[in-house]
Motif scaffolding. Structure first.
Motif, PDB file in Angstrom:
ATOM      1  N   PHE A  24     -76.571  45.697 -60.109  1.00  0.00           N
ATOM      2  CA  PHE A  24     -77.191  44.378 -60.262  1.00  0.00           C
ATOM      3  C   PHE A  24     -77.482  44.084 -61.729  1.00  0.00           C
ATOM      4  O   PHE A  24     -77.232  42.984 -62.220  1.00  0.00           O
ATOM      5  N   GLN A  70     -76.028  45.393 -64.361  1.00  0.00           N
ATOM      6  CA  GLN A  70     -74.797  45.230 -65.122  1.00  0.00           C
ATOM      7  C   GLN A  70     -74.219  43.829 -64.930  1.00  0.00           C
ATOM      8  O   GLN A  70     -73.792  43.175 -65.880  1.00  0.00           O
ATOM      9  N   THR A  71     -74.247  43.360 -63.673  1.00  0.00           N
ATOM     10  CA  THR A  71     -73.728  42.011 -63.440  1.00  0.00           C
ATOM     11  C   THR A  71     -74.608  40.966 -64.105  1.00  0.00           C
ATOM     12  O   THR A  71     -74.112  39.957 -64.606  1.00  0.00           O
ATOM     13  N   LEU A  72     -75.918  41.232 -64.123  1.00  0.00           N
ATOM     14  CA  LEU A  72     -76.809  40.282 -64.807  1.00  0.00           C
ATOM     15  C   LEU A  72     -76.480  40.242 -66.293  1.00  0.00           C
ATOM     16  O   LEU A  72     -76.429  39.181 -66.913  1.00  0.00           O
ATOM     17  N   LYS A  73     -76.206  41.441 -66.845  1.00  0.00           N
ATOM     18  CA  LYS A  73     -75.857  41.516 -68.258  1.00  0.00           C
ATOM     19  C   LYS A  73     -74.587  40.709 -68.534  1.00  0.00           C
ATOM     20  O   LYS A  73     -74.528  39.931 -69.490  1.00  0.00           O
ATOM     21  N   SER A  74     -73.600  40.899 -67.687  1.00  0.00           N
ATOM     22  CA  SER A  74     -72.355  40.180 -67.945  1.00  0.00           C
ATOM     23  C   SER A  74     -72.518  38.695 -67.654  1.00  0.00           C
ATOM     24  O   SER A  74     -71.820  37.868 -68.221  1.00  0.00           O
ATOM     25  N   PHE A  75     -73.458  38.356 -66.767  1.00  0.00           N
ATOM     26  CA  PHE A  75     -73.729  36.932 -66.516  1.00  0.00           C
ATOM     27  C   PHE A  75     -74.252  36.273 -67.785  1.00  0.00           C
ATOM     28  O   PHE A  75     -73.953  35.113 -68.058  1.00  0.00           O
ATOM     29  N   THR A 102     -73.667  37.326 -70.904  1.00  0.00           N
ATOM     30  CA  THR A 102     -72.790  37.371 -72.061  1.00  0.00           C
ATOM     31  C   THR A 102     -71.819  36.192 -72.024  1.00  0.00           C
ATOM     32  O   THR A 102     -71.640  35.540 -70.998  1.00  0.00           O
ATOM     33  N   LYS A 103     -71.202  35.972 -73.179  1.00  0.00           N
ATOM     34  CA  LYS A 103     -70.310  34.828 -73.299  1.00  0.00           C
ATOM     35  C   LYS A 103     -69.011  35.119 -72.549  1.00  0.00           C
ATOM     36  O   LYS A 103     -68.466  36.214 -72.662  1.00  0.00           O
ATOM     37  N   PRO A 104     -68.503  34.166 -71.780  1.00  0.00           N
ATOM     38  CA  PRO A 104     -67.233  34.409 -71.081  1.00  0.00           C
ATOM     39  C   PRO A 104     -66.104  34.612 -72.075  1.00  0.00           C
ATOM     40  O   PRO A 104     -66.123  34.065 -73.176  1.00  0.00           O
ATOM     41  N   VAL A 105     -65.118  35.409 -71.654  1.00  0.00           N
ATOM     42  CA  VAL A 105     -64.003  35.680 -72.554  1.00  0.00           C
ATOM     43  C   VAL A 105     -62.862  34.697 -72.345  1.00  0.00           C
ATOM     44  O   VAL A 105     -61.836  34.788 -72.990  1.00  0.00           O
ATOM     45  N   THR A 106     -63.055  33.734 -71.446  1.00  0.00           N
ATOM     46  CA  THR A 106     -61.955  32.878 -71.042  1.00  0.00           C
ATOM     47  C   THR A 106     -61.412  32.036 -72.196  1.00  0.00           C
ATOM     48  O   THR A 106     -62.167  31.487 -72.983  1.00  0.00           O
ATOM     49  N   ARG A 107     -60.101  31.950 -72.243  1.00  0.00           N
ATOM     50  CA  ARG A 107     -59.435  31.077 -73.198  1.00  0.00           C
ATOM     51  C   ARG A 107     -58.928  29.871 -72.408  1.00  0.00           C
ATOM     52  O   ARG A 107     -58.210  30.026 -71.423  1.00  0.00           O
TER      53      ARG A 107
END
Lengths: 163, 390, 213, 413
Positions: free
Chosen positions: A8, A10-15, A17-22
């Motif tokens: 939970f 880790q997912t919060l952390k990635s939530f 962070t800035k998306p890597v999407t191009r």
């Protein structure tokens, strides 16, 4: 329990962070200098004609047999080449974009262009003819850092391969 | 359409009502694949079920048989280079590792020496490919266990690696970069910096991988004690790679028969104790870290100099044969080449693919477990159908 | 030849600029390539005129793919669904369409062999109309590097009709996205032109061997 | 059922400015206001589900380092309408092997119970409109347990009639799951009913305003109820019924178009429903924060309660969505173990503790809580001790110890 909570967190952390999407249609992909898109024919600006001499080595070396070319006697006299291409077709639908044709070309007449958006409604349009190949090769320069030919090249420069 | 009906004929008949009235459990045959979210390509498992339990499993392969070996034997010009096109696409996740095996075989066949720099770059790119491939495993294994996020994490790292491949070899997946005698061309100027960036990024990403599911109790309960393969059985089956190491045997070709320059690097061979799915997963995660160790050492020692040896451009090796094995990301990958001494294409090409051999352990792992476990066990073998079917 | 080849478009010159300026969304102005312009030409939001166009807009905005990963291209297709490229932006959700019954778009990515072809056909027939097919990569388009091998089908269009072909081996994720944008354009055009055209068999056969005079 | 009491309560809930013809009972005791409320409720559920789906895709996107829907409408906000429109115009296939009568019926039997359960939810008051509750049954708690249980029948019908083995397996899993998790859920609700001394949901919310929120008085009960409902609606990590990586889509494999859309709708409506129920039963319904009445801030909840209710509900929905992208899926036997070996005993413990609180007062209750925590700690410790040493550490040590074998061990090639 710890592992589940860790998931939970880790997912919060990635939530957060800035998306890597191009955002592709709006942002260009950063194509590397060596990127191998569609193969293209190079245009010799000095004499204003195509570099290719129709030696057919690329067609014979192509692992997919996707190159078809026909040569013609060269009569213009601007350069000392004996032949020039009449027709040159590459089936980009079949091409595996390996760069072997560029590597084997003894005259530096072709190069992998950065052209990769090859979607069509009809697969016959993926067969590029001479004009299209020159067009996508416009602006492309022969890449530096090509391996220098080392030693003799047995067999390849056999005059019988010229047409 | 005629071909459309042939798949119907393969379907098992549904058990009759009379059988059901006896209140006995009726076996059910379920056809998993060739198109199923978790068969990792076009693999087909025919599971015989008793309730949720798998009683028997029959695997069907050949849905991707496209003649990678045979096509490698053709071509009137540049045949040795052409073979690499199909070789790259056999195990499409560890293409550069396989190219390494192939060029080593050609070098052995033709007696070509390789410059130091090329060897180092091959090792660096090979280990990065291993990380790339294990990333794919991590994502797919997470998805098999029912978690969707690992895939995204893994591919965020894979994208960086593929960008490096594009910078080095010109293509994201199949750079076709190694040549007998060295490399196609030298690496770009900023190669060391970029690899270092990937190393930093990867170490950071591995921690994220671990945090996400490694210690997760649900994941543990799904994978622990599942698909146990003991050492004797594994050796009997000829299994190699992480599957074999999970049984406790530290067999790694990079260590056991060091090829290229692998004897110069310090790295550990992670081994398991029980040989279950969880240990296979852990071994792969640990292998990624060990790959980073190798890359860091190789980057430190990376010499200057040429990247192409004294190899003729058009190869025509003398008559003979060569077999080279390497440790690819799935196990012991071998290339067998025969040259007739006349043509510029190999007379015979044969690949020893670890996936095909490892896949034989499926029955040992799956029978007696649940359907959900069958999927996880298959994921832990980490097959690539391109290499199984070739 | 007898084959109609479309006019070429100048791509390479534009790509010569290593860094492109940050372009605002929906800006079809100068500096953008024709291909990239494509999305900007599509109607955004519900500013359509007829009900048919509204429905086609809905269809093109919610193409749930049946991810038909067969071989190498599958990896690049998965890449396209993943964080870096994220097809979910266009409404192509990767998590739902595990079954053909709930999908609109079949992305055939990889080599179709004679053993696999019946399954491809069955799964395509199981998809409800309206449905579209994208053939991704050289193998699915015409056999690719394997076209000489007898077990390989010379393109998936021998089995099912294909709407968009994408060249590449494998195509970059951006190339796949470009193909999907082309398909969206086609879907919007279908709102005006009516039902989708069937595969032209002669064209398909002609694709097998380009006879050069 | 106490019809009189119910209609009285309805009339109480109706604001005074409403004209008489609206509230006059018509056919079947339904007034025009009731019908309007039903339509409004249906519209609300449908719209909330669309927003919820969009929200889930956005949440999923950002958890997974990407953006989620972006280009269809501003920030992808028109994504769900587009999906619905597309599903509506999609071809509606009925497979040959499917049962022609049962197959089309199943989606309705799955969606309708979920919708019906929304009738008893006390949404809370809003200025001018009074208290939003369509049917404040005295037996509301029983109703909300009984009606959604009908979903199981619909799912079995869907799975069985599809003529597909995957869907058959899926429906078998659904039945096992529903039966197992119904029990801990009901047991957890017993504690709630005991505290409020009523089965009426409105009364339960109001009693929480007096006694304190149930989530603080019976946290175990809340946990059991929340997890059990999460499992009942087949949400990850309990989504074995639709497990995409194993049985493709469970009971819905053969459904297409809007029929499948109904299942999808029902799933997300169930998420909304269960969040609303958890809010009403455990999180103090429309109260702003616990003890607000004692501080003299009760009027805020009385005026804008609906908004607070919605806020709490959305937070719960987000937590449910978060869990989906953070956790792997359980296996069926582990799921059953979890229900029978953990949730059910925990539910009973909560039941006993609540009984102690009601009968003997707060001090014995506190002692009971302490004892339970101690017992749980002992259990956890023994569980940890029984577990083998961490394989992670084992692999790490083995990695360090591994020595190169001299020559190959003779693997067959």
């Amino acid at each position: 329990m710890r592992g589940v909570l860790g998931g939970f967190l880790q997912t919060l952390k990635s939530f957060l962070t800035k998306p890597v999407t191009r955002l592709y249609p709006y942002e260009k992909p950063p194509l590397e200098a060596r990127f191998m898109g569609a193969p293209s024919l190079l245009w010799d600006d000095a004499v204003d004609e195509v570099v290719c001499v129709a030696c057919n080595i690329c067609a014979r070396s192509c692992p997919d047999d996707c190159i078809t070319l026909t040569g013609d006697k060269y009569t213009d006299g601007k350069t000392n080449k004996k032949n020039i291409i009449k027709d040159y077709f590459i089936d980009l639908g079949r091409c595996s974009y390996c760069g072997i044709c560029v590597e084997v070309c003894p005259f530096d007449a072709n190069e992998m262009s950065p052209h990769f958006e090859l979607s069509t409604y009809d697969r016959m349009t993926l067969v590029y003819d001479k004009d299209q190949l020159i067009e996508i090769g416009r602006g492309v320069t022969r890449r530096t850092g090509k391996p220098e030919p080392v030693g003799p090249l047995p067999g390849i420069l056999d005059p019988s391969t010229y047409r | 359409m005629a071909i459309a009906t042939s798949i119907d004929m393969l379907r098992e008949p549904v058990p009759s009502v009379a059988e059901e009235r006896n209140l006995e459990t009726v076996e059910m045959t379920i056809n998993m694949g060739p198109q199923h979210p978790s068969t990792h390509g076009v693999f087909r498992m025919v599971l015989t079920l008793e309730g949720e339990r798998v009683k028997n499993v029959q695997s069907h392969i050949g849905y991707l048989h496209r003649g990678a070996e045979k096509l490698g034997e053709s071509g009137d010009l540049e045949g040795y280079r052409k073979a690499m096109i199909t070789l790259d696409r056999t195990d499409y996740l560890s293409s550069l590792l396989n190219e390494h095996a192939y060029v080593m075989a050609v070098e052995k066949l033709a007696g070509i020496s390789v410059p130091e720099r090329a060897e180092y770059i091959r090792v660096i790119l090979g280990e990065i490919t291993r990380i790339n491939s294990h990333c794919m495993f991590y994502g797919a294994f997470g998805a098999d266990a029912g978690a969707t996020t690992p895939y995204m994490y893994a591919f965020a790292l894979r994208e960086e690696i593929q960008q490096l491949f594009e910078a080095v070899g010109g293509a994201r997946m199949f750079p076709n970069y190694y040549r007998a005698g060295g490399l196609r061309e030298d690496v770009p100027q900023d190669f060391v910096r970029r690899v270092q960036a990937i190393v930093d990024r990867a170490l950071y990403a591995f921690d994220d991988f671990d945090n996400l599911i490694t210690a997760n109790e649900i994941f543990l309960s799904r994978t622990r004690g599942l698909g146990i393969l003991d050492q004797t059985r594994a050796l009997d089956l000829g299994v190699s790679g992480p599957l074999l190491r999970a049984t406790g045997l530290p067999y790694d070709v990079r260590r056991s028969e060091p090829y290229s320059i692998y004897d110069r690097f310090a790295f550990d061979v992670p081994i398991g104790t029980t040989g279950d799915c969880y240990e296979r997963y852990l071994i792969r995660l640990e292998e990624m870290r060990q790959s980073i160790r190798i890359i860091e050492q190789a980057l430190k020692d990376l010499p200057a100099g040429p990247t192409m040896g004294n190899a003729p451009k058009a190869l025509r090796p003398p008559k003979g044969e060569a077999y080279v094995r390497i440790e690819n990301s799935r196990g012991d990958f071998g290339v067998y080449l025969v040259s007739d001494g006349k043509s510029s294409a190999p007379y015979r090409v044969k690949y020893r693919s670890p996936c095909f051999v490892n896949l034989q352990s499926l029955n040992d792992m799956v029978i007696g477990t649940y359907i959900a476990d069958a999927v996880v066990a298959l994921g832990s073998i980490d097959i690539v159908l391109g290499e199984v079917d070739r | 030849m007898g084959v109609n080849l479309g006019a070429p478009t100048p791509f390479a010159t534009a790509y010569a600029n290593a860094t492109a300026p940050d372009l605002p969304l929906n800006d079809g102005a100068a500096g953008m390539l024709p291909a990239e312009n494509l999305y900007a030409r599509l109607p955004q939001g519900i500013v359509t005129t007829s009900v048919d166009q509204l429905f086609q807009w809905a269809r093109k905005s919610s193409l749930w793919p049946m991810t038909f990963g067969l071989a190498c291209c599958a990896i690049e297709m998965i890449s396209t669904f993943m964080a870096k490229h994220d097809l979910d932006r266009f409404g192509l959700i990767g998590q739902v369409g595990a079954t053909p019954r709930q999908s609109d778009l079949m992305i055939v990515s990889g080599t179709v062999t004679t053993k696999m072809a019946p399954a491809v056909r069955v799964l395509w027939e199981q998809m409800p109309e309206p449905k579209w097919v994208i053939s991704m990569g050289g193998c699915a388009t015409c056999g690719g590097p394997y076209y000489r091998y007898p077990t390989v089908v010379q393109g998936v269009d021998q089995v099912i009709p294909v709407d968009v072909y994408i060249g590449g081996c494998p195509p970059r994720p951006e190339a796949l996205m470009h193909g999907i944008l082309k398909l969206q354009e086609k879907i919007m055009r279908q709102a005006k032109e009516g039902r989708r055209p069937t595969a032209d068999l002669e064209l398909v056969l002609a694709g097998e061997g380009v006879e050069v005079a | 059922m106490t019809n009189n009491a119910a209609s009285e309560l309805t009339l109480q809930a109706v604001p005074s400015w409403m004209p008489a013809f609206l509230v006059a009972p018509m056919i079947g005791g339904l007034s025009l206001a009731d019908l309007i409320a039903l339509v409004v409720l249906l519209l609300f559920v449908l719209n909330f589900v669309m927003i919820e789906i969009w929200m889930e895709r956005k949440v999923a996107g950002h958890i997974q380092l990407r953006r989620g829907p972006l280009h269809v409408g501003p920030h992808g906000s028109l994504q769900s309408p587009a999906d619905v429109l597309k599903l509506l115009t999609k071809e509606d296939l009925t497979p040959v092997a499917a049962d022609p009568i049962v197959f089309p019926m199943a989606p309705y039997l799955v969606f309708v119970p979920v919708f019906l359960t929304f009738l008893v939810i006390p949404w809370g008051p809003l200025v001018l409109f009074g208290n939003f509750v369509i049917r404040p049954f005295d037996l509301g708690l029983v109703y909300m347990v009984a009606i959604p249980a009908m979903q199981g029948i619909g799912l079995v019908m869907a799975g069985w009639s599809s003529g597909n083995k995957y869907s058959l397996l899926g429906s078998a899993r659904v039945v096992a799951q529903l039966i197992s998790y119904e029990l801990p859920m009901v047991i957890a609700l017993l504690g709630v009913a005991m505290m409020a001394e009523s089965l009426n949901l409105t009364t339960i919310v109001e009693s929480q305003m007096k006694q304190g929120w149930n989530v603080f008085l019976q946290p175990i009960g809340f946990l059991v109820f929340f997890l059990a409902t999460m499992s009942e609606m087949s949400r990850a990590p309990f989504d074995i019924a639709v497990a995409e990586s194993e049985i493709v889509g469970g009971p819905f494999v053969e459904y297409s178009g809007m029929r499948w859309g109904m299942f999808y709708l029902a799933e997300f409506a169930a998420v909304c429903l269960n969040s609303a129920l958890s809010t009403a039963l455990f999180l103090g319904g429309w109260e702003l924060f616990p003890g607000s009445r004692a501080l003299g801030l009760g009027w805020i909840s009385d005026q804008f309660g609906l908004l607070f209710f919605m806020g709490k509900m959305i937070v719960l929905v987000l937590i449910i969505q978060w869990a989906r992208f953070a956790l792997p899926r359980l296996r069926i036997d582990q799921l059953m173990d979890f229900a029978w070996k953990f949730l059910l005993p925990a539910g009973f413990v909560n039941f006993i503790l609540t009984a102690i609180l009601q009968v003997f007062g707060f001090v014995p209750f506190a002692i009971g809580i302490g004892l339970t925590l101690a017992f749980a700690a002992v259990l956890l410790a023994t569980y940890q001790a029984r577990r083998s040493p961490s394989t992670v550490a084992l692999i790490r040590t083995a990695a360090a110890a591994a020595v190169p074998t001299s020559q190959g061990v003779g693997l067959p090639v």
